[in-house]
Design a protein around this motif. Structure first.
Motif, PDB file in Angstrom:
ATOM      1  N   ASP A 176      60.471  -3.485  12.869  1.00 43.10           N
ATOM      2  CA  ASP A 176      61.834  -3.365  12.351  1.00 43.10           C
ATOM      3  C   ASP A 176      62.101  -1.947  11.856  1.00 43.10           C
ATOM      4  OD1 ASP A 176      62.542  -6.310  12.423  1.00 43.10           O
ATOM      5  OD2 ASP A 176      60.800  -6.355  11.094  1.00 43.10           O
ATOM      6  N   ALA A 177      61.030  -1.233  11.528  1.00 38.84           N
ATOM      7  CA  ALA A 177      61.121   0.144  11.057  1.00 38.84           C
ATOM      8  C   ALA A 177      59.923   0.910  11.575  1.00 38.84           C
ATOM      9  CB  ALA A 177      61.163   0.190   9.531  1.00 38.84           C
ATOM     10  N   GLY A 207      64.887   0.742  12.691  1.00 39.14           N
ATOM     11  CA  GLY A 207      65.131   1.999  12.005  1.00 39.14           C
ATOM     12  C   GLY A 207      63.993   2.961  12.304  1.00 39.14           C
ATOM     13  N   ARG A 209      62.238   7.038  11.296  1.00 39.12           N
ATOM     14  CA  ARG A 209      62.197   8.317  10.597  1.00 39.12           C
ATOM     15  C   ARG A 209      61.049   9.136  11.166  1.00 39.12           C
ATOM     16  NH1 ARG A 209      66.228   6.466   9.100  1.00 39.12           N
ATOM     17  NH2 ARG A 209      67.149   6.360   7.007  1.00 39.12           N
ATOM     18  N   GLY A 224      64.992   4.042   2.235  1.00 37.68           N
ATOM     19  CA  GLY A 224      66.097   4.405   3.114  1.00 37.68           C
ATOM     20  C   GLY A 224      65.863   3.966   4.544  1.00 37.68           C
ATOM     21  N   LEU A 225      64.610   4.116   5.000  1.00 41.61           N
ATOM     22  CA  LEU A 225      64.270   3.673   6.351  1.00 41.61           C
ATOM     23  C   LEU A 225      64.464   2.176   6.495  1.00 41.61           C
ATOM     24  CD1 LEU A 225      62.957   3.859   9.148  1.00 41.61           C
ATOM     25  CD2 LEU A 225      60.725   3.806   8.015  1.00 41.61           C
ATOM     26  N   ARG A 226      63.969   1.406   5.548  1.00 43.29           N
ATOM     27  CA  ARG A 226      64.086  -0.050   5.637  1.00 43.29           C
ATOM     28  C   ARG A 226      65.541  -0.488   5.534  1.00 43.29           C
ATOM     29  NH1 ARG A 226      59.901  -2.662   1.606  1.00 43.29           N
ATOM     30  NH2 ARG A 226      60.250  -4.505   2.911  1.00 43.29           N
ATOM     31  N   ALA A 227      66.352   0.278   4.822  1.00 39.42           N
ATOM     32  CA  ALA A 227      67.779  -0.058   4.727  1.00 39.42           C
ATOM     33  C   ALA A 227      68.496   0.166   6.057  1.00 39.42           C
ATOM     34  CB  ALA A 227      68.434   0.777   3.628  1.00 39.42           C
ATOM     35  N   SER A 228      67.890   0.980   6.946  1.00 37.22           N
ATOM     36  CA  SER A 228      68.527   1.262   8.231  1.00 37.22           C
ATOM     37  C   SER A 228      68.154   0.237   9.305  1.00 37.22           C
ATOM     38  CB  SER A 228      68.134   2.667   8.713  1.00 37.22           C
ATOM     39  OG  SER A 228      66.750   2.724   9.070  1.00 37.22           O
ATOM     40  N   GLU A 229      67.308  -0.709   8.967  1.00 40.34           N
ATOM     41  CA  GLU A 229      66.958  -1.763   9.922  1.00 40.34           C
ATOM     42  C   GLU A 229      68.207  -2.558  10.306  1.00 40.34           C
ATOM     43  OE1 GLU A 229      62.596  -2.556   7.795  1.00 40.34           O
ATOM     44  OE2 GLU A 229      64.098  -4.156   7.941  1.00 40.34           O
ATOM     45  N   THR A 230      68.227  -3.069  11.511  1.00 37.20           N
ATOM     46  CA  THR A 230      69.375  -3.843  11.966  1.00 37.20           C
ATOM     47  C   THR A 230      69.004  -5.315  12.117  1.00 37.20           C
ATOM     48  OG1 THR A 230      68.940  -3.657  14.339  1.00 37.20           O
ATOM     49  CG2 THR A 230      70.084  -1.820  13.284  1.00 37.20           C
TER      50      THR A 230
END
Length: 422
Positions: A176-177, A207, A209, A224-230
């Protein structure tokens, strides 16, 4: 047991990747009060043990560390993890001071198979929220496109014939990331761009980085990376044979010599010509996956999956048209509706192929030539079913690995170096 909707489940994050150091940094960045980190280490397998490290940080910020040698159950890594790891995770779930668990997997483990086991045995206690994968920019693509086995790489022992490529691709597909580390060791801007092109096509919904050797992976960056997961990434859900092959809408245009293609056919493969054509998926291809309709197996759905120079074909069920009761999961029914033919029902072949040195045109031509001809098709289903087939059946001990789906025990595998069925 399957996961429930209970809010009492403890969030669980899986950390995976071939690079042990990258996984350790990701895990360290997730340390926080209320967190328990469990690490599995298979480097002592030759002495008959699996090392499990549990690092807890209570609400007051006090560390608690324990290291245990878990002895192999009848020499089986999977059984050992099943009998020791799952109860340990459930014990942590019951600890009121623990609000989240991080499970750092040994590089030789495939996160999807671990997730399947957790969901089926502890789904009422644990909720897999995401999988974070670490990638070393300088070595990952070489590993993911080669033929080196885990045993040759020192990540496993005995008769484990899985390759680094199979594990590398499996880890990325389930992520997921993704954290790419050591960008300045990739060999240059073009090589780094090519690595990105491969990764975003294998895991388009994840996500991502990218860090160079001077950048620090800390809690803020990881958050921040985990927040960008879809929502389209796996989030602990194992794949099923009729999930979309292009889930996450990956780019199909060529970039840095990397191109993703799909092959669709409404007639079956000739078994012997398919066997000969499989080499096209083992040279210049990062990975492929998909459903096969083979003339000699008219009722069977066969699942093809390759990574680097290794390939496997497994039986994963029966076509809806071959089921008198018409029983199938929703994904299968949807696919059947899209592919339905009045004569052959939902039988079809659908394959996605990620090329990095080969071309989509070469792959498409080789696979097309492996289909049955008009003349062969006209001789009817009995003739097709009687065609000689190199796709024999073989037993795969359930203890050898965690199951991914409800596959039966038939498998065919080959690699580019040996070119033989085993």
């Amino acid at each position: 047991m399957e996961p429930t909707d209970s809010t009492a489940r403890t969030p669980l994050t899986l950390v995976t990747g071939l690079d042990r150091t990258a996984s350790a940094r990701i895990t360290l960045a997730m340390h926080a009060p209320g967190t328990a980190t469990v690490s599995t280490d298979l480097r002592n397998l030759d002495s008959g043990t699996v090392v499990q490290v549990v690092h807890r940080i209570d609400a007051d910020g006090v560390d608690h560390l324990s290291v245990d040698d878990v002895h192999l159950e009848h020499g089986c890594v999977s059984c050992t993890l099943r009998l020791s790891l799952i109860p340990l995770l459930q014990e942590l779930h019951r600890d009121p001071s623990i609000t989240q668990i991080v499970l750092a997997l040994d590089p030789a483990l495939e996160p999807e198979k671990i997730a399947q086991e957790i969901r089926s045995r502890a789904g009422d206690d644990l909720a897999i929220v995401d999988t974070v994968c670490g990638v070393d920019a300088g070595s990952w693509l070489t590993a993911a496109t080669g033929e080196i086995t885990l045993a040759e790489a020192g990540l496993s022992i005995g008769e484990d014939e899985r390759t680094l490529a199979q594990i590398a691709v499996a880890q990325i597909r389930f992520a997921d990331a993704i954290v790419i580390e050591g960008a300045d060791s990739a060999g240059g801007a073009w090589e780094l761009a090519r690595l990105h092109s491969v990764l975003i096509r294998l895991a388009p919904a994840a996500g991502m980085r990218t860090l160079n050797s001077q950048q620090t992976l800390d809690a803020a960056l990881l958050a921040g990376l985990r927040a960008s997961e879809t929502a389209a990434s796996p989030h602990g859900r194992p794949r099923r044979p009729f999930d979309p092959l292009l889930a996450g809408q990956p780019a199909l245009e060529e970039d840095c010599g990397v191109a993703l293609m799909t092959f669709e056919a409404s007639r079956p493969f000739h078994p012997e010509r398919l066997h000969e054509a499989l080499d096209v998926l083992l040279d210049g291809v990062v990975a492929s996956q998909g459903r096969l309709w083979i003339a000699s197996n008219p009722d069977d759905i066969l699942w093809l999956e390759s990574a680097g120079e290794a390939l496997g074909i497994h039986h994963v069920g029966h076509w809806l048209a071959a089921r008198p009761d018409g029983d199938a999961d929703p994904e299968h029914r949807l696919a059947a509706a899209l592919y339905w033919d009045q004569t052959h029902g939902d039988r079809h072949s659908s394959i996605s192929v990620l090329c990095h040195r080969s071309t989509p045109e070469a792959v498409h031509a080789a696979l097309t030539a492996a289909l049955v001809t008009d003349a062969e098709f006209s001789r009817g289903p009995d003739f097709l079913a009687d065609l000689p087939s190199p796709f024999g059946t073989g037993h795969q001990d359930p203890c050898d690995d965690f199951p991914v789906t409800d596959r039966d025990d038939r498998t065919y595998s080959t690699d580019n170096s040996e070119g033989e069925t085993r």
